[in-house]
Design an enzyme around this catalytic site. Structure first.
Site, PDB file in Angstrom:
ATOM      1  N   GLY A  90      -8.363  -5.427  -6.067  1.00 48.05           N
ATOM      2  CA  GLY A  90      -8.247  -3.976  -6.090  1.00 48.05           C
ATOM      3  C   GLY A  90      -9.346  -3.216  -5.376  1.00 48.05           C
TER       4      GLY A  90
ATOM      5  N   MET B 247       1.215  -7.469  -3.814  1.00 48.09           N
ATOM      6  CA  MET B 247       1.787  -8.547  -3.007  1.00 48.09           C
ATOM      7  C   MET B 247       3.233  -8.870  -3.395  1.00 48.09           C
ATOM      8  SD  MET B 247      -0.661  -8.861  -0.984  1.00 48.09           S
ATOM      9  CE  MET B 247      -0.145 -10.249   0.008  1.00 48.09           C
TER      10      MET B 247
ATOM     11  N   ILE C 261       7.300  -7.794  -2.027  1.00 47.70           N
ATOM     12  CA  ILE C 261       8.190  -7.043  -1.148  1.00 47.70           C
ATOM     13  C   ILE C 261       9.144  -6.270  -2.045  1.00 47.70           C
ATOM     14  CG2 ILE C 261      10.003  -7.196   0.590  1.00 47.70           C
ATOM     15  CD1 ILE C 261       8.555  -9.670   1.677  1.00 47.70           C
ATOM     16  N   LEU C 262       9.204  -4.973  -1.840  1.00 52.47           N
ATOM     17  CA  LEU C 262       9.987  -4.091  -2.709  1.00 52.47           C
ATOM     18  C   LEU C 262      11.420  -3.951  -2.195  1.00 52.47           C
ATOM     19  CD1 LEU C 262       7.124  -1.527  -3.115  1.00 52.47           C
ATOM     20  CD2 LEU C 262       7.942  -3.100  -4.881  1.00 52.47           C
TER      21      LEU C 262
ATOM     22  N   HIS D 214      -1.881  -1.840   5.722  1.00 50.17           N
ATOM     23  CA  HIS D 214      -1.595  -3.130   6.352  1.00 50.17           C
ATOM     24  C   HIS D 214      -2.737  -3.471   7.307  1.00 50.17           C
ATOM     25  CE1 HIS D 214       0.815  -6.450   7.756  1.00 50.17           C
ATOM     26  NE2 HIS D 214       0.493  -6.111   8.987  1.00 50.17           N
TER      27      HIS D 214
ATOM     28  N   LEU E 189       9.983  -3.852   6.388  1.00 45.68           N
ATOM     29  CA  LEU E 189       8.598  -4.220   6.142  1.00 45.68           C
ATOM     30  C   LEU E 189       7.655  -3.751   7.251  1.00 45.68           C
ATOM     31  CD1 LEU E 189       6.779  -5.837   4.172  1.00 45.68           C
ATOM     32  CD2 LEU E 189       7.156  -7.818   5.657  1.00 45.68           C
TER      33      LEU E 189
ATOM     34  N   THR F  77     -13.800  -3.188   5.609  1.00 43.46           N
ATOM     35  CA  THR F  77     -14.703  -2.035   5.501  1.00 43.46           C
ATOM     36  C   THR F  77     -14.010  -0.764   5.993  1.00 43.46           C
ATOM     37  OG1 THR F  77     -15.741  -2.381   7.668  1.00 43.46           O
ATOM     38  CG2 THR F  77     -16.768  -3.473   5.775  1.00 43.46           C
ATOM     39  N   GLN F  78     -13.185  -0.896   7.018  1.00 36.93           N
ATOM     40  CA  GLN F  78     -12.442   0.264   7.524  1.00 36.93           C
ATOM     41  C   GLN F  78     -11.287   0.647   6.595  1.00 36.93           C
ATOM     42  OE1 GLN F  78     -13.431   2.274  10.063  1.00 36.93           O
ATOM     43  NE2 GLN F  78     -15.210   0.950   9.768  1.00 36.93           N
ATOM     44  N   GLU F  79     -10.679  -0.341   5.943  1.00 31.54           N
ATOM     45  CA  GLU F  79      -9.641  -0.040   4.958  1.00 31.54           C
ATOM     46  C   GLU F  79     -10.187   0.912   3.899  1.00 31.54           C
ATOM     47  OE1 GLU F  79      -7.649  -3.459   3.279  1.00 31.54           O
ATOM     48  OE2 GLU F  79      -7.718  -4.521   5.193  1.00 31.54           O
TER      49      GLU F  79
END
Length: 193
Positions: free
Chosen positions: A12, A94, A96-97, A113, A148, A176-178
């Site tokens: 998380g 994780m 797939i909806l 992503h 997706l 780090t960018q996320e």
């Protein structure tokens, strides 16, 4: 108040980045928004501990207890809806909806992503970028659609692929960018709702 529900499956770290941004930037006062719940499909997801420490409601719904993806998604939607979400944020969730789940939250469901979409949808994005000889990789926040990793792009960050990079070293730089762009994209969305 605009309620945000975050779905996780593991540590998380992106959820934590969003929660910290909401606290530090006082989203409740500035945008009338708050993170009200963190939901995981895994009881051992480390992110649940952080959420509880922040006083955020946590819920676990194990997908293994359902006969079908549709049955799980229906139960998940019922759980989410109890929190009256303005926005549902996938942060390392994780699963797939199903199209029905995605349609239920159309325009209010976002994901992150670890690639510069539309490149490298799906899994193993960092290794695939290295194998393709990319000079740059990155991360994308996008709206979720039934297909997706192809929903409208909300934000992106570019990260160089360095000589000698492994999937792990590249992933660490991308992460780090996320943590920068996901809170920024969520903040932008809630300010428009």
């Amino acid at each position: 108040m605009k309620n945000i529900v975050i779905l996780i499956s593991g540590g998380g770290s992106n959820m934590a980045a969003i929660v910290r941004a909401a606290q530090q930037e006082n989203w409740a006062q500035r945008h009338g928004a708050r993170v009200v719940a963190v939901v995981s499909n895994r009881a051992d997801a480390g992110g649940l501990v952080f959420a509880k420490e922040q006083g955020i409601a946590t819920e676990v719904l194990d997908h293994k207890g359902f006969a079908s993806r549709e049955a799980f998604d229906e139960a998940l939607a019922a759980l989410i809806d109890r929190h009256a979400p303005a926005l549902v944020v996938l942060a390392g969730f994780m699963r797939i909806l199903t199209p029905g789940f995605v349609a239920r939250y159309a325009g209010r469901l976002v994901n992150i992503h670890p690639s510069l979409l539309p490149a490298f949808t799906g899994l193993h994005t960092h290794q695939r970028a290295i194998d393709a000889g990319c000079k740059f990789a990155g991360v994308t926040v996008h709206q979720v659609t039934a297909e997706l990793d192809v929903g409208p792009i909300l934000d992106q960050a570019v990260v160089p692929v360095l000589p000698g990079d492994t999937a792990e070293t590249l992933a660490a730089r991308v992460l780090t960018q996320e943590h920068v762009i996901y809170p920024r994209a969520v903040r932008a969305l809630i300010s428009q709702i």
